[in-house]
Design an enzyme around this catalytic site. Structure first.
Site, PDB file in Angstrom:
ATOM      1  CG  HIS A   1       0.498  -3.964   5.624  1.00 11.77           C
ATOM      2  ND1 HIS A   1      -0.354  -3.613   4.739  1.00 11.77           N
ATOM      3  CD2 HIS A   1       0.875  -5.104   5.178  1.00 11.77           C
ATOM      4  CE1 HIS A   1      -0.464  -4.584   3.705  1.00 11.77           C
ATOM      5  NE2 HIS A   1       0.443  -5.524   4.198  1.00 11.77           N
TER       6      HIS A   1
ATOM      7  CG  HIS B   1      -1.843  -1.119   1.379  1.00 10.57           C
ATOM      8  ND1 HIS B   1      -2.314  -1.843   2.302  1.00 10.57           N
ATOM      9  CD2 HIS B   1      -2.746  -1.814   0.181  1.00 10.57           C
ATOM     10  CE1 HIS B   1      -3.213  -2.536   2.089  1.00 10.57           C
ATOM     11  NE2 HIS B   1      -3.350  -2.647   0.755  1.00 10.57           N
TER      12      HIS B   1
ATOM     13  CD  GLU C   1      -1.633  -3.610   9.802  1.00 10.16           C
ATOM     14  OE1 GLU C   1      -1.397  -2.318   9.329  1.00 10.16           O
ATOM     15  OE2 GLU C   1      -2.341  -4.264   8.980  1.00 10.16           O
TER      16      GLU C   1
ATOM     17  CD  GLU D   1      -0.555   0.284   4.630  1.00 11.71           C
ATOM     18  OE1 GLU D   1       0.170  -0.753   4.553  1.00 11.71           O
ATOM     19  OE2 GLU D   1      -1.974   0.194   4.563  1.00 11.71           O
TER      20      GLU D   1
END
Length: 1119
Positions: A869, A772, A954, A775
């Site tokens: 991420h 992504h 994350e 990110e």
């Protein structure tokens, strides 16, 4: 047995109440029920409802009301009790319709409009009946709204209780949209506004705040239709509400009025399409095998709105929260999203491609075939093959042009902007530094490095701005080289053909030496922002409304008419800013560009701003954000980079911004005038230097060119005799940019069979990042991983000897280059393509999965797979993994999990990280397999390839709420540290096979759990939810007023109605109001008149046999 007798006794009481024809018996039963309900909590009332209490009261009401002579001695307490019980019965409306009590109660109201106590009792009952929209519609069709409205008067001092009951009942009737439309046609909206104004002006002592709040409640329900909202605006309601609200701001007791009025104004603020020609991205890219017309066209935020103007009045028994916040499906039905099919959880699907196609990936494992012929000779390992080249020499950027932005800044119009030297006079007055002119604000890629691509240029021409900058200031960023960066950027292919380098990416970034705390949220800041937005509607003459930057128009008219305006620019790698509108002298609305080939995914921003004055707060409003909430509401700040600061030795991205707020606005997609609303991120920045050039971004930018530069420098920094480092091209992206794959492991000590065998049998660890593009924190974590694995740290040496690392540091180069937030050039989320990736549209995913299949086919399935991420809604760093048992437990599946066998090893790395990584939170980790995530990397690699330790890591954009970093925002230092710590956690998987040296032991003992002195940052004590509700919730609630008022408030009003006399005059009413008030009396509920209670105990003794128990008054029915 006692419970059975008690239950039977209550049912006998209720049955007797329905059939009783004697007034004394009826009053006695009502007295008993009142005593029972008054002595306990709502639980008793709900128990009575479950035993048919509502039906019994309704039947008794019908019987008493239909009697030839209505007995109000019975009827009044019956209505009181029915109001209190019905308020807690979610189906009271349907029950009342079935018992034919609705219109009967409406008739009673008609008959008693001049009798305040009786009218109030009827009104409360009608109010609770309207919890059902169908009942509210029935009352409206039979003239109920007109009857009730006649009871509402301007400011008065008499019959206040009945007046409030009438207003609350009107609000309840207006639950029906049909009734709301009728109210508009009758002009009730303007009447309600006048009533509110009258009460506001005359209630000087704030004695009747509940009346004013109830009037606002009426307006809330009347504006549930577009006609109602338009009527309020047309009737001057916005100005009235704004003025009255401003007058209420100084009083704490009026906060409820302020919140409700602000919510109402925001609700009725006319929707305005975002000022764009199209919601589609400015950039488009022709996709192979797909016509342009098939590009994604879904527009607008991904949540619902209150704009549905249905003819049908569909209402559930729950409050309607559609107006301002509807959580995504994954949050509303999280348990429903869990995979409960045991076969899907345990079975491994067939590969998505034939085995013969996997041979193409042999080249990506050079460590398995390299025989190290020169090992020990001191010479370097052979160079990479042509497929591994980073730069492509000449390319499509040869004919770069000057952008209109450069021309505005006085750049040359010849196409060689930076070759033109500034005059000495300009050098002295340069706002940037004394080594160059204003042109140094921008660096033209091809002009700077044109001499390397075109040998015909003279030596004088080749003396570029890069040389002058580096000669004067020198490069000081570790693992970064501006010259190498410029060369890498020259070979990077973008849709827009970027010819400008953003200075922070070119010059580099060092984390500041200090840690930055989370920003404190200013009290009522959201309210202040909303007021300022409303002023735009009320005072349009004060709004400048001039476009000063437009990606589609290089020379906007507003910039020419307002030379004192800030200058904006975003046409560089990773940049995202589409349009800027100057609203006020120091306030600007910013509009972001959607992802390429679609009209969604608006969050990432990165742009340049210049032309500022120092020490003045500039407000920036990013007006087309999509997400319903953001960490900007919880202490997060955007980041800023100052060129002047960088050239003075402080090359830092720093957190900046005050008065930060993220809230729903009145803008909607340009193609959907009644579509869902966007959200505004608003923040103010006070610049340190006048005429500086600054860059603002959502998070610390990390470009594709920065990655290429970093990999080149790392490869040159390692000792090829000790570190096997290979950079290869996994594949080319849609735009033709290479997607690098890096191999890192330790070279064998010698060419002996045993050493080569040990090398080629090391387990694989596969790490990926940046699928992504928005990110960017994932890239900083990956940077920490790469630098640690290439370092001389003893633990890094041990890891290289234990594993072969395969790293794909940027899965979505095209998205990163072109400044998208979530998608690649195909307009789709690449992390949802893993099940069946298309080789033409998602080549990086297709070949990454193919490479993993290849490793599995040769018996080298990775021991660990982790995809890095960033997370926009949570704090800390945490892992998502996969577990069959935990998924079935969470979903409350009927599968007997005690018989299932599952290796708990997926928890080893999270547990280790919880000990050693300060930013990591074990309690935020999850191992659930969701249906909506079945095509993500984590789930596909776990399910199809059988990788037990398949993770998504994350990292927060904000900071930490636990451990040693609690209350601090996460910077690049902490993100890189997290990449290092993840590598260190891998030691826990190999502690039984590592060969320890003393040096290694001293560094790794804690990691291997060899001593008790572990770093404990106490994340295991943090069990709170990730985020509490926002401090200001006015946009996340459908109404600041409850649907029917608070239950205690209704009980209080009923109790006071019992004790008052209809014959009391104005003075008596005033005394009663002063004594009892309208809110929260300390008195227990009681709805039977005092004169009846005097003999109730004697009557009870006579009738005691009916109940089968002497403990009725003591509440034994409810034990």
């Amino acid at each position: 047995m006692a419970a059975l007798e008690s239950s039977s006794g209550l049912e006998v009481l209720l049955s007797t109440l329905q059939d009783s024809i004697e007034a004394a018996n009826t009053l006695t039963i009502l007295n008993v029920l009142d005593d029972l309900l008054s002595a306990g909590s709502d639980r008793r009332i709900h128990y009575m409802i479950s035993k048919g209490g509502s039906e019994a009261l309704l039947r008794a009401l019908v019987n008493v009301a239909r009697a030839p002579a209505t007995n109000y001695t019975i009827l009044l307490p019956l209505l009181h009790l029915l109001a209190k019980v019905g308020h807690r019965d979610r189906k009271i409306g349907q029950k009342a319709e079935k018992a034919k009590a609705v219109l009967l109660t409406l008739d009673l109201l008609r008959q008693n409009m001049k009798r305040a106590r009786r009218a109030a009792a009827c009104l409360w009952v009608l109010q609770v009946f309207c919890s059902s929209v169908s009942t509210a519609s029935l009352i409206g069709k039979n003239g109920g709204m007109d009857i009730v409205f006649k009871l509402i008067s301007p400011h008065a001092t008499k019959h206040i209780r009945m007046l409030k009951a009438a207003i609350d009942t009107l609000a309840a009737i207006l639950h029906s949209k049909a009734n709301s439309r009728y109210a508009v046609t009758k002009g009730y909206i303007s009447c309600l506004l006048k009533l509110y104004e009258d009460w506001h002006q005359k209630d000087t002592e704030d004695a009747n705040v509940p009346i004013r709040r109830s009037l606002l409640h009426c307006l809330h329900h009347a504006t549930n239709t577009s006609a109602g909202r338009e009527a309020l605006v047309a009737g001057g309601g916005m100005a009235l509400l704004f003025q009255t609200t401003q007058a209420c701001l100084g009083s704490k007791c009026l906060e409820s009025l302020v919140d409700s009025a602000v919510q109402l104004m925001r609700k009725c603020y006319p929707k305005c399409p975002i000022p764009l020609t199209s919601d589609q991205s400015v950039y488009s890219f022709p996709l192979p095998g797909r016509p342009v017309t098939s590009l994604a066209t879904d527009s607008g935020p991904q949540d619902d709105s209150f704009e549905e103007d249905n003819d049908d009045d569909v209402k559930t028994d729950e409050p309607d929260h559609r107006e301002y916040h509807r959580a995504p499906l994954s949050e509303l039905s999280k348990d429903d999203d869990l995979e409960t099919d045991l076969d899907k959880l345990r079975s491994r699907p067939e590969p998505d491609r034939p085995l013969e196609q996997l041979g193409q990936y042999v080249r990506l494992c050079p460590e398995l075939h390299h025989d190290f012929p020169d090992l020990g000779s001191g010479s370097e390992v052979e160079d990479s093959s042509d497929e591994d080249l980073i730069f492509t020499g000449d390319g499509r950027n040869d004919s770069k042009r000057i952008s209109g932005h450069q021309q505005e800044r006085g750049g040359s119009s010849s196409g060689a902007t930076l070759k033109k030297q500034a005059s000495p006079e300009k050098v002295k007055t340069s706002p940037i530094h004394d080594g160059g002119g204003p042109a140094e604000k921008h660096l033209n890629t091809k002009d700077v490095y044109g001499h390397r691509l075109n040998t015909s240029k003279t030596k004088k021409d080749s003396y570029s701005m890069v040389d002058r900058l580096l000669e004067k200031h020198g490069a000081c960023i570790p693992n970064h080289d501006p010259r190498k960066y410029a060369a890498a950027a020259a070979s990077t292919k973008s849709i827009a053909g970027y010819s400008i380098l953003a200075f922070p990416d070119f010059w580099g970034h060092l984390p500041p030496h200090y840690q930055e705390p989370m920003a404190c949220r200013k009290k009522n800041i959201q309210r202040q922002k909303v007021f300022e937005d409303i002023l735009r509607l009320l005072c349009p003459e004060d709004v400048i409304d001039q476009v000063v930057f437009d990606l589609e128009d290089p020379s906007p008219l507003g910039l020419l008419e307002h030379p004192d305006s800030l200058r904006f620019y975003s046409k560089f790698e990773c940049g995202n800013l589409r349009k800027v509108i100057r609203v006020r002298k120091y306030e600007y609305d910013l509009i972001l560009n959607a992802d390429v080939n679609c009209s969604q995914h608006l969050q990432w921003f990165y742009f340049e701003v210049s032309g500022m004055h120092a020490n003045l707060p500039y407000r920036f409003n990013i007006t087309n954000c999509e997400k319903a909430n953001s960490q900007f509401n919880y202490g997060m700040q955007p980041v800023l980079y100052s060129v002047q600061e960088a050239l003075q030795g402080r090359a830092h991205w720093v957190r900046v911004g005050s008065e930060i707020c993220y809230y729903r606005n009145h803008f909607c997609p340009s193609s959907q005038k009644k579509g869902p609303s966007y959200y505004t991120l608003s923040f103010s920045v006070t610049f340190q230097h006048s005429d500086d050039v600054c860059y603002l971004a959502y998070h610390y930018p990390y470009t594709y060119s920065a990655l290429q530069t970093h990999l080149q420098i790392l490869e040159q920094s390692v000792d090829p005799r000790k570190v096997f480092f290979r950079q290869q091209n996994l594949c080319n992206t849609l735009a033709g940019n290479p997607c690098p794959l890096v191999t890192i492991t330790a070279c064998p000590p010698s060419r002996s069979w045993s050493h080569l065998y040990q090398l080629r049998n090391r387990p694989y660890v596969v790490l990926t990042a940046r699928v992504h593009p928005g990110e960017s924190n994932a890239s900083w974590v990956m940077k920490g991983t790469l630098e640690f694995l290439c370092s001389s740290d003893p633990i890094a040496e041990g890891l290289r000897e234990a594993y072969i690392f395969k790293i794909i540091p940027m899965l979505n180069p095209d998205g990163v280059i072109n400044g998208t937030h979530r998608c690649s050039l195909n307009g789709e989320d690449l992390n949802r393509q893993w099940m069946k990736p298309d080789p033409g549209l998602s080549p990086t995913i297709y070949h990454t999965k193919g490479f993993l299949y290849y490793l599995s086919s040769i018996g080298r399935t990775p021991l660990v797979f982790s995809d890095y991420h960033g997370h926009s809604r949570k704090k800390n760093v945490f892992l998502y993994g996969c577990s069959v048992k935990e998924t079935l437990w969470q979903s409350a599946s009927s599968v007997d999990t005690s018989t299932l066998k599952e290796d708990p090893g997926y928890r080893t790395i999270p547990k280790t990280l919880d000990r050693i990584a300060p930013a990591f939170s074990f309690n935020s980790c999850s191992y659930l397999v969701e249906k909506s995530r079945e095509s993500t990397a984590r789930v596909v690699v776990w399910r199809e390839l059988g990788v037990l330790r398949s993770y998504t890591m994350e990292s927060t954009y904000n900071g930490c709420d636990q451990g040693v970093y609690k209350g601090l925002q996460t910077g690049t230092r902490e993100l890189q540290e997290m990449g290092l710590k993840f590598c260190q956690s891998l030691l826990s998987l190999r502690r039984n096979t590592l060969i320890y040296s003393r040096k290694f032991f001293n560094h790794a003992s804690a990691l291997l759990d060899l001593d008790d002195s572990l770093l404990d940052h106490k994340s295991h004590n943090c069990f709170e939810d990730d985020e509490p509700p926002c401090v200001e919730e006015i946009e996340y609630l459908s109404s600041s007023c409850p649907d029917h008022g608070d239950g205690d408030e209704l009980d209080s009003a009923v109790n006071n109605n019992v004790s008052s006399s209809e014959e009391e005059g104005v003075e008596g009413e005033r005394r009663e109001e002063s004594r009892n008030g309208l809110l929260n009396p300390k008195k227990k509920p009681c709805c039977i008149p005092h004169l009846v209670r005097q003999g109730s105990s004697e009557v009870l003794n006579i009738k005691r046999g009916l109940c089968g128990s002497i403990g009725i008054v003591n509440g034994e029915y409810f034990t």
